[in-house]
Design an enzyme around this catalytic site. Structure first.
Site, PDB file in Angstrom:
ATOM      1  N   GLY B  77       0.780  -1.352  -0.023  1.00  0.00           N
ATOM      2  CA  GLY B  77       0.127  -0.030  -0.031  1.00  0.00           C
ATOM      3  C   GLY B  77       0.768   1.222   0.015  1.00  0.00           C
ATOM      4  CG  HIS B 119      17.445   2.624  -5.534  1.00  0.00           C
ATOM      5  ND1 HIS B 119      17.995   2.677  -4.541  1.00  0.00           N
ATOM      6  CD2 HIS B 119      16.962   1.210  -5.320  1.00  0.00           C
ATOM      7  CE1 HIS B 119      18.535   1.903  -3.844  1.00  0.00           C
ATOM      8  NE2 HIS B 119      17.393   0.735  -4.155  1.00  0.00           N
ATOM      9  CD  GLU B 120      13.858  -0.653  -6.774  1.00  0.00           C
ATOM     10  OE1 GLU B 120      13.760   0.083  -5.582  1.00  0.00           O
ATOM     11  OE2 GLU B 120      14.359  -1.712  -6.763  1.00  0.00           O
ATOM     12  CG  HIS B 123      18.428  -3.253  -6.534  1.00  0.00           C
ATOM     13  ND1 HIS B 123      19.629  -3.651  -5.711  1.00  0.00           N
ATOM     14  CD2 HIS B 123      17.468  -2.551  -5.789  1.00  0.00           C
ATOM     15  CE1 HIS B 123      19.113  -2.630  -4.598  1.00  0.00           C
ATOM     16  NE2 HIS B 123      17.800  -2.184  -4.513  1.00  0.00           N
ATOM     17  CG  HIS B 129      19.989  -1.604  -0.676  1.00  0.00           C
ATOM     18  ND1 HIS B 129      18.754  -2.531  -0.009  1.00  0.00           N
ATOM     19  CD2 HIS B 129      19.222  -0.899  -1.952  1.00  0.00           C
ATOM     20  CE1 HIS B 129      17.569  -2.262  -0.785  1.00  0.00           C
ATOM     21  NE2 HIS B 129      17.885  -1.490  -1.850  1.00  0.00           N
ATOM     22  CB  ALA B 233      23.782  26.725  11.233  1.00  0.00           C
TER      23      ALA B 233
END
Lengths: 77, 367
Positions: B77, B119-120, B123, B129, B233
């Site tokens: 999902g 990215h995929e 693979h 990774h 900063a």
């Protein structure tokens, strides 16, 4: 509030994560052996993401587990 | 970078691919372009070529599916799992699947199809990774502009296939800085609600007082609208705001949320137009002043009145004797100023106006 690793939802999320990406054997927690396996896999994941390797389900570790990501396992076959 | 066990790779460099179905989120031509550009990223740095098939079985079969979609490796999902792919090999080897329950885009809103596809397909070509947070093969999604490969990715894929014989000019992203590199210098240091944030290149480390190990993250992963590089900063605890400087612009953060109305020009603080960059900034709670360092000089900004103090700029070397005349970053803890310059930091007693200790800049990481 409750410590992250006490929250059963977090534990379930971690189990699913470690099962999918770090080869944690499926099976019920509670037995000592699987608890050790659970912690070993948390350490493996913490090492990969260069988090502090504690074996505990701390906030930083949960943080990473909740980030959107690729479905390919990080280690192993 | 990592490879799959047994270094799985394609035995020839002419690879075929087929887009089996399309997401309704984007026009068909946008999907075609995203996949083609994603393949080109790897073709740019290897001898690999990719030929599109419109029917039949290709090496890399690309499809969109949701939940269980035929490979007993279900998606989940929206969010969570975005896509997956299989290492080179016959059958399902090389096949690349995208979770149709995600919203696929061609801009910076989630999830950019080109970035995820690049990215995929890494693979599908044999890359596993990487644990470098700046690498394309890092498992967690992050959107970045420009050429998506980091040096880490290029080294990995060229170990499998060698370089592109035509030496196409590419501009890979530099790898993530290593916290225990003895020559490490910092771009900026600030507090943020009790944590210490250290900026370096596209990344920042976050040091939590209760965790020994600092956490390294891409700046844009946390603050997508901040630039890839921060000059200075500081935190103003009274306002519970952190101010970030890059070039002539400044941003205000309230925790991890960007304050409305920013970015603003740094000249609104009262700096002359000739100042184009702030090297370092530090807020001294006891005096309510913020010191802004530019080149060999520094300014004093009064937070309460929101104006620059008169009599500035002053010479860094004159007012802070014992340290160099330039500062990369500055922090203030318990009455001590910490000036960072190159790979060194000076612990400076604000009260007794002298350098107390000289440390390595990254001693804060307990290397």
């Amino acid at each position: 509030g409750p410590l992250p690793h006490d929250n059963p939802d977090n534990v379930r999320l971690a189990e699913r994560y470690l099962h999918r990406f770090y080869g944690l054997p499926a099976g019920l927690r509670g037995r000592k052996a699987s608890l050790d396996a659970f912690q070993d896999k948390i350490k493996e994941m913490q090492e990969f993401f260069k988090l502090e390797v504690t074996g505990n389900l701390d906030e930083n570790t949960l943080d990473v587990m909740q980030q959107p990501r690729c479905g390919v396992p990080d280690v192993g076959e | 970078y990592n490879h799959f066990p047994r270094k799985l790779k394609w035995q020839n460099t002419n690879i075929t691919f087929r887009i089996v179905n399309y997401t309704p989120d984007l026009k068909k031509s946008d999907v075609d372009r995203a996949i083609r550009n994603a393949l080109n990223v790897w073709a740019d740095v290897t001898p690999l070529t990719f030929k599109k098939l419109n029917e039949g079985i290709a090496d890399i079969m690309i499809s969109f599916g949701s939940k269980e979609h035929g490979d007993y490796n279900p998606f989940d999902g929206p969010n969570g799992l975005l896509a997956h792919a299989y290492p080179p090999g016959p059958g399902i080897g090389g096949d690349t699947h995208f979770d149709e329950d995600e919203h696929w885009t061609k801009d910076s809103s989630t999830y950019n199809l080109f970035i995820v596809a690049a990215h995929e397909l890494g693979h599908a070509l044999g890359m596993s990774h990487s644990s470098d947070p700046g690498a394309l093969m890092y498992p967690v999604y992050s959107y970045g502009e420009g050429f998506p490969l980091a040096e880490d990715d290029i080294e990995g894929i060229q170990e499998l296939y060698g370089p592109n014989p035509n030496h196409r000019k590419v501009k890979p992203k530099p790898d993530a800085p290593q916290k225990c590199d003895p020559m490490l210098s910092f771009d900026a240091v600030t507090e943020l609600r009790g944590e210490t944030i250290i900026f370096k290149d596209r990344f920042y480390w976050r040091i939590h007082p209760q965790f020994v190990e600092p956490e390294q993250t891409l700046i844009k992963n946390t603050w997508p609208s901040l630039p890839n590089k921060v000059d200075a900063a500081y935190e103003n605890p009274e306002k519970d705001q952190v101010f970030i400087f890059s070039g002539i612009r400044m941003w205000a953060l309230n925790g991890y949320t960007l304050v409305d109305g920013y970015p603003k020009y740094i000249h609104k603080l009262g700096l002359p137009k000739s100042v184009r960059k702030i090297d370092a900034a530090v807020h001294i709670r006891e005096t309510g002043k913020t010191l802004l360092f530019t080149d060999e000089e520094y300014w004093s900004y009064d937070e309460a009145s929101g104006s620059m103090d008169t009599g500035y700029p002053r010479s860094i070397e004159t007012d802070f004797p014992g340290m160099g005349d330039e500062v990369d970053a500055a922090a203030f803890h318990y009455g001590y100023l910490y000036f960072f310059h190159e790979h060194v930091q000076y612990e400076y007693s604000y009260n007794s106006r002298k350098v107390i200790r000289v440390l390595r800049a990254n001693s804060i990481f307990n290397c």
